[in-house]
Write an enzyme that holds these catalytic residues in place. Structure first.
Site, PDB file in Angstrom:
ATOM      1  N   LYS A 124       0.821  -1.218   0.000  1.00 38.43           N
ATOM      2  CA  LYS A 124       0.000   0.000   0.000  1.00 38.43           C
ATOM      3  C   LYS A 124       0.856   1.269   0.000  1.00 38.43           C
ATOM      4  O   LYS A 124       0.639   2.162  -0.792  1.00 38.43           O
ATOM      5  CB  LYS A 124      -0.914   0.057   1.238  1.00 38.43           C
ATOM      6  CG  LYS A 124      -1.982  -0.989   1.296  1.00 38.43           C
ATOM      7  CD  LYS A 124      -2.966  -0.698   2.430  1.00 38.43           C
ATOM      8  CE  LYS A 124      -2.346  -0.749   3.818  1.00 38.43           C
ATOM      9  NZ  LYS A 124      -1.862  -2.084   4.230  1.00 38.43           N
TER      10      LYS A 124
ATOM     11  N   ARG B 111      -9.940   1.498   8.625  1.00 35.68           N
ATOM     12  CA  ARG B 111      -9.586   0.111   8.917  1.00 35.68           C
ATOM     13  C   ARG B 111     -10.654  -0.583   9.758  1.00 35.68           C
ATOM     14  O   ARG B 111     -10.533  -1.766  10.032  1.00 35.68           O
ATOM     15  CB  ARG B 111      -8.272   0.070   9.696  1.00 35.68           C
ATOM     16  CG  ARG B 111      -7.031  -0.113   8.821  1.00 35.68           C
ATOM     17  CD  ARG B 111      -5.824   0.070   9.710  1.00 35.68           C
ATOM     18  NE  ARG B 111      -4.700  -0.718   9.319  1.00 35.68           N
ATOM     19  CZ  ARG B 111      -3.524  -0.207   8.923  1.00 35.68           C
ATOM     20  NH1 ARG B 111      -3.375   1.089   8.824  1.00 35.68           N
ATOM     21  NH2 ARG B 111      -2.519  -0.997   8.631  1.00 35.68           N
TER      22      ARG B 111
ATOM     23  N   ARG C  70      11.355  -1.646  11.061  1.00 36.59           N
ATOM     24  CA  ARG C  70      10.155  -1.235  11.778  1.00 36.59           C
ATOM     25  C   ARG C  70       9.932  -2.106  12.998  1.00 36.59           C
ATOM     26  O   ARG C  70      10.039  -3.321  12.930  1.00 36.59           O
ATOM     27  CB  ARG C  70       8.932  -1.335  10.843  1.00 36.59           C
ATOM     28  CG  ARG C  70       8.634  -0.044  10.135  1.00 36.59           C
ATOM     29  CD  ARG C  70       7.485  -0.179   9.174  1.00 36.59           C
ATOM     30  NE  ARG C  70       6.252  -0.646   9.796  1.00 36.59           N
ATOM     31  CZ  ARG C  70       5.050  -0.506   9.229  1.00 36.59           C
ATOM     32  NH1 ARG C  70       4.947   0.086   8.059  1.00 36.59           N
ATOM     33  NH2 ARG C  70       3.973  -0.967   9.815  1.00 36.59           N
TER      34      ARG C  70
ATOM     35  N   ARG D 233      -0.976  -8.605  13.461  1.00 36.48           N
ATOM     36  CA  ARG D 233      -1.519  -7.599  12.536  1.00 36.48           C
ATOM     37  C   ARG D 233      -2.376  -8.250  11.455  1.00 36.48           C
ATOM     38  O   ARG D 233      -3.379  -7.702  11.028  1.00 36.48           O
ATOM     39  CB  ARG D 233      -0.384  -6.776  11.920  1.00 36.48           C
ATOM     40  CG  ARG D 233       0.077  -5.677  12.873  1.00 36.48           C
ATOM     41  CD  ARG D 233       1.423  -5.087  12.530  1.00 36.48           C
ATOM     42  NE  ARG D 233       1.525  -4.615  11.186  1.00 36.48           N
ATOM     43  CZ  ARG D 233       2.636  -4.696  10.449  1.00 36.48           C
ATOM     44  NH1 ARG D 233       3.718  -5.251  10.948  1.00 36.48           N
ATOM     45  NH2 ARG D 233       2.648  -4.231   9.241  1.00 36.48           N
TER      46      ARG D 233
ATOM     47  N   ARG E 292      11.080  -6.324   4.668  1.00 33.50           N
ATOM     48  CA  ARG E 292      10.934  -4.930   5.096  1.00 33.50           C
ATOM     49  C   ARG E 292      11.518  -4.746   6.495  1.00 33.50           C
ATOM     50  O   ARG E 292      12.113  -3.722   6.804  1.00 33.50           O
ATOM     51  CB  ARG E 292       9.449  -4.534   5.099  1.00 33.50           C
ATOM     52  CG  ARG E 292       9.228  -3.073   5.428  1.00 33.50           C
ATOM     53  CD  ARG E 292       7.797  -2.662   5.203  1.00 33.50           C
ATOM     54  NE  ARG E 292       6.932  -3.089   6.280  1.00 33.50           N
ATOM     55  CZ  ARG E 292       5.609  -2.911   6.284  1.00 33.50           C
ATOM     56  NH1 ARG E 292       5.013  -2.355   5.257  1.00 33.50           N
ATOM     57  NH2 ARG E 292       4.879  -3.310   7.300  1.00 33.50           N
TER      58      ARG E 292
HETATM   59  P1  AMP Z   1       0.609   0.833   8.645  1.00 30.46           P
HETATM   60  O1  AMP Z   1       1.865   1.583   8.401  1.00 30.46           O
HETATM   61  O2  AMP Z   1      -0.539   1.328   7.796  1.00 30.46           O
HETATM   62  O3  AMP Z   1       0.799  -0.647   8.545  1.00 30.46           O
HETATM   63  O4  AMP Z   1       0.173   1.131  10.164  1.00 30.46           O
HETATM   64  C1  AMP Z   1       1.013   0.792  11.248  1.00 30.46           C
HETATM   65  C2  AMP Z   1       0.216   0.736  12.529  1.00 30.46           C
HETATM   66  O5  AMP Z   1      -0.376   2.008  12.804  1.00 30.46           O
HETATM   67  C3  AMP Z   1      -0.961  -0.244  12.524  1.00 30.46           C
HETATM   68  O6  AMP Z   1      -0.568  -1.570  12.794  1.00 30.46           O
HETATM   69  C4  AMP Z   1      -1.835   0.352  13.634  1.00 30.46           C
HETATM   70  O7  AMP Z   1      -1.286   0.077  14.924  1.00 30.46           O
HETATM   71  C5  AMP Z   1      -1.656   1.840  13.397  1.00 30.46           C
HETATM   72  N1  AMP Z   1      -2.682   2.326  12.440  1.00 30.46           N
HETATM   73  C6  AMP Z   1      -2.476   2.789  11.177  1.00 30.46           C
HETATM   74  N2  AMP Z   1      -3.628   3.133  10.603  1.00 30.46           N
HETATM   75  C7  AMP Z   1      -4.610   2.876  11.516  1.00 30.46           C
HETATM   76  C8  AMP Z   1      -6.019   2.986  11.501  1.00 30.46           C
HETATM   77  N3  AMP Z   1      -6.685   3.439  10.418  1.00 30.46           N
HETATM   78  N4  AMP Z   1      -6.691   2.626  12.617  1.00 30.46           N
HETATM   79  C9  AMP Z   1      -6.052   2.186  13.713  1.00 30.46           C
HETATM   80  N5  AMP Z   1      -4.719   2.011  13.781  1.00 30.46           N
HETATM   81  C10 AMP Z   1      -3.997   2.361  12.684  1.00 30.46           C
END
Ligand code: AMP
Length: 191
Positions: free
Chosen positions: A13, A88, A133, A144, A127
């Site tokens: 993404k 989400r 990360r 996740r 990654r």
């Molecule tokens: P990502 O980089 O999109 O994988 O997001 C990393 C982490 O940020 C996720 O595993 C959640 O802990 C938090 N996060 C990101 N977007 C959301 C969302 N829309 N709702 C809740 N938590 C989020």
């Protein structure tokens, strides 16, 4: 264009969001990136979000929704935006509907990247090495994925029923996936 880019963790993404946003001349808004920026700056929001992120859980809706609302209100997002990683949860879908309705616009399309499970684990482990990360450890990756299946996968059906879902094969080289997304979205833009 007002777009959402969806897909399981590791579907690509973030990578695709940047190309797509540039192509359509709109900002890519990544909730994950905004949380990570807050974590590194040590803000109050970052301190709260980190607890959830490190465990592979979602940050509470109220916190996330408020953050997105503020970001969408900024001038650069007035002509449109691409959301990466939001919404989400079903509650976030509702909240986003309200935010967009308030501006008098509507959502143009939801692109969902599909990738097979083995490929995803490989990508995430790679990654982990490249970006380091904190949430790319095996246990957290698994959590996740579970959280995605429980809370985010149902959103695909919601947008399919609205007739704005576009599934795009996320397998293969990055530039090929980008071309598939552009082809699908160019059709939307012309209609
Ligand atoms: P990502 O980089 O999109 O994988 O997001 C990393 C982490 O940020 C996720 O595993 C959640 O802990 C938090 N996060 C990101 N977007 C959301 C969302 N829309 N709702 C809740 N938590 C989020």
């Amino acid at each position: 264009m007002r777009l959402i880019l969806m897909g399981p963790p590791g579907a690509g993404k973030g990578t695709q969001a940047k190309f797509v946003a540039e192509h359509f001349g709109v900002p890519a808004i990544s909730t994950g990136d905004i949380f990570r920026a807050n974590v590194s700056e040590g803000t109050e929001l970052g301190i709260e979000a980190k607890r959830y992120m490190d465990a592979g859980e979602y940050v509470p809706d109220e916190v996330t929704n408020k953050m997105v609302r503020n970001r969408i209100d900024e001038d650069d997002a007035k002509p449109g935006f691409l959301l990466d990683g939001y919404p989400r949860t079903l509650a976030q879908v509702e909240e986003l509907d309200g935010m967009i309705a308030f501006t008098g616009h509507s959502l143009d399309a939801v692109v969902c990247l599909t990738v097979d499970a083995d490929e995803i684990v490989q990508r995430l482990l790679q990654r982990a090495q490249v970006e380091g990360r904190a949430d790319d450890t095996e246990d957290v990756i698994r959590r996740r994925q579970e959280v995605y299946a429980e809370q985010t996968e149902p959103l695909i059906e919601v947008y399919r029923e609205r007739g704005i879902l576009i599934s795009v094969d996320g397998m293969g080289p990055v530039d090929e996936v980008t071309s598939r997304i552009f082809a699908a979205l160019d059709d939307v833009q012309q209609s």
